[in-house]
Design a protein around this motif. Structure first.
Motif, PDB file in Angstrom:
ATOM      1  N   VAL A   1       0.844  -1.205   0.000  1.00  0.00           N
ATOM      2  CA  VAL A   1       0.000   0.000   0.000  1.00  0.00           C
ATOM      3  C   VAL A   1       0.874   1.247   0.000  1.00  0.00           C
ATOM      4  CG1 VAL A   1      -1.640   1.342   1.391  1.00  0.00           C
ATOM      5  CG2 VAL A   1      -1.999  -1.115   1.064  1.00  0.00           C
ATOM      6  N   LEU A   2       1.901   1.261   0.830  1.00  0.00           N
ATOM      7  CA  LEU A   2       2.802   2.415   0.889  1.00  0.00           C
ATOM      8  C   LEU A   2       3.570   2.580  -0.425  1.00  0.00           C
ATOM      9  CD1 LEU A   2       4.007   2.082   4.550  1.00  0.00           C
ATOM     10  CD2 LEU A   2       2.748   4.008   3.578  1.00  0.00           C
ATOM     11  N   SER A   3       3.945   1.476  -1.027  1.00  0.00           N
ATOM     12  CA  SER A   3       4.641   1.558  -2.319  1.00  0.00           C
ATOM     13  C   SER A   3       3.736   2.174  -3.368  1.00  0.00           C
ATOM     14  CB  SER A   3       5.093   0.164  -2.765  1.00  0.00           C
ATOM     15  OG  SER A   3       6.035  -0.350  -1.863  1.00  0.00           O
ATOM     16  N   ASN A   4       2.469   1.800  -3.338  1.00  0.00           N
ATOM     17  CA  ASN A   4       1.519   2.409  -4.268  1.00  0.00           C
ATOM     18  C   ASN A   4       1.372   3.905  -3.991  1.00  0.00           C
ATOM     19  OD1 ASN A   4      -0.344   2.113  -6.493  1.00  0.00           O
ATOM     20  ND2 ASN A   4      -1.928   2.628  -4.994  1.00  0.00           N
ATOM     21  N   GLU A   5       1.335   4.276  -2.713  1.00  0.00           N
ATOM     22  CA  GLU A   5       1.252   5.702  -2.361  1.00  0.00           C
ATOM     23  C   GLU A   5       2.502   6.455  -2.828  1.00  0.00           C
ATOM     24  OE1 GLU A   5      -1.291   7.551  -1.160  1.00  0.00           O
ATOM     25  OE2 GLU A   5      -2.438   5.714  -1.461  1.00  0.00           O
TER      26      GLU A   5
ATOM     27  N   ARG B   1       4.187   5.683  -5.419  1.00  0.00           N
ATOM     28  CA  ARG B   1       4.002   5.810  -6.875  1.00  0.00           C
ATOM     29  C   ARG B   1       3.113   7.013  -7.186  1.00  0.00           C
ATOM     30  NH1 ARG B   1       0.502   3.259 -10.626  1.00  0.00           N
ATOM     31  NH2 ARG B   1       1.464   3.351 -12.664  1.00  0.00           N
ATOM     32  N   VAL B   2       2.033   7.154  -6.445  1.00  0.00           N
ATOM     33  CA  VAL B   2       1.151   8.313  -6.609  1.00  0.00           C
ATOM     34  C   VAL B   2       1.930   9.595  -6.297  1.00  0.00           C
ATOM     35  CG1 VAL B   2      -0.909   9.477  -5.680  1.00  0.00           C
ATOM     36  CG2 VAL B   2      -0.969   7.022  -6.169  1.00  0.00           C
ATOM     37  N   PHE B   3       2.744   9.541  -5.225  1.00  0.00           N
ATOM     38  CA  PHE B   3       3.586  10.683  -4.872  1.00  0.00           C
ATOM     39  C   PHE B   3       4.482  11.080  -6.042  1.00  0.00           C
ATOM     40  CE2 PHE B   3       8.045  11.427  -3.569  1.00  0.00           C
ATOM     41  CZ  PHE B   3       7.934  12.761  -3.182  1.00  0.00           C
TER      42      PHE B   3
ATOM     43  N   ASP C   1       2.428  12.890  -8.579  1.00  0.00           N
ATOM     44  CA  ASP C   1       2.101  14.237  -8.097  1.00  0.00           C
ATOM     45  C   ASP C   1       3.320  15.149  -8.163  1.00  0.00           C
ATOM     46  OD1 ASP C   1      -0.471  13.374  -7.586  1.00  0.00           O
ATOM     47  OD2 ASP C   1      -0.176  13.189  -5.404  1.00  0.00           O
TER      48      ASP C   1
ATOM     49  N   LEU D   1       6.028   8.877   3.830  1.00  0.00           N
ATOM     50  CA  LEU D   1       5.681   7.598   3.203  1.00  0.00           C
ATOM     51  C   LEU D   1       6.888   6.659   3.171  1.00  0.00           C
ATOM     52  CD1 LEU D   1       3.501   8.873   0.225  1.00  0.00           C
ATOM     53  CD2 LEU D   1       2.699   7.623   2.243  1.00  0.00           C
TER      54      LEU D   1
END
Length: 199
Positions: free
Chosen positions: A54-58, A60-62, A65, A151
């Protein structure tokens, strides 16, 4: 009004800022690739690495952004380059106009010089506004990077729960942390640029 040397130095400073922004964009792409690899690694590790995934996906979103934020910075930089170029042109034109008026006592030419100087002052004011907008955009980017740091540190904690994959997850989370720190240092250097000291 800033002289030609000041405007020329501003142009050099803004080009340096642009180069640093390009470097941050390259690092953001690297984070994206790292995050994709980390997501796959977390899937292989199974349920124990779900939080890491989940953090890795976040992260990726980071990275996405961050690239968006850097595109906004690039737009501000291009506007600053355009305005610094206009200021340089104003300075040259005004200097030439003053030279031409010096030998001619005509009131009309004096009025023309005054209009040109008012236009110069307006361009300087617009550049100051752009400078402030760029500074605010840098501050926004820095806040985003602070979130990325949180993160990355959280991913380090989650890596410990990866059981047989804990070592690999810890290595990946350490790389995330190092890359985010690299971006943070770049943005801090940009915030200290002499380009912002003329405000």
């Amino acid at each position: 009004m800033a002289g030609g040397a000041d405007a020329g130095e501003d142009l050099r400073r803004i080009v340096r800022i642009n180069e640093e922004v390009k470097a941050v964009v390259a690092v953001a792409f690297r984070i994206n690739l790292m995050a994709l690899n980390a997501i796959f690694l977390a899937k292989r590790a199974g349920i124990n690495a779900r939080g890491f995934g989940v953090l890795s996906n976040e992260l990726r979103v980071f990275s996405q952004d961050l690239r968006t934020q850097m595109q906004a910075l690039t737009a501000h930089i291009h506007a600053c380059v355009r305005d610094v170029s206009v200021v340089l042109q104003d300075i040259r034109n005004t200097r030439l106009l003053r030279t031409a008026v010096a030998g001619v006592p005509a009131q009309r030419l004096d009025d023309l010089v005054r209009r040109r100087e008012r236009a110069n002052a307006e361009h300087q004011l617009h550049l100051a506004t752009l400078r402030q907008q760029l500074r605010r955009a840098l501050e926004d980017a820095f806040q985003l990077v602070e979130l990325g740091g949180v993160l990355a540190k959280s991913a380090k904690i989650e890596a410990a729960y990866g059981q047989g994959f804990a070592a690999a997850l810890t290595q990946v989370s350490g790389e995330f942390d190092g890359v985010v720190e690299e971006i943070r240092n770049s943005l801090q250097a940009l915030q200290r640029s002499d380009f912002f000291k003329n405000n």
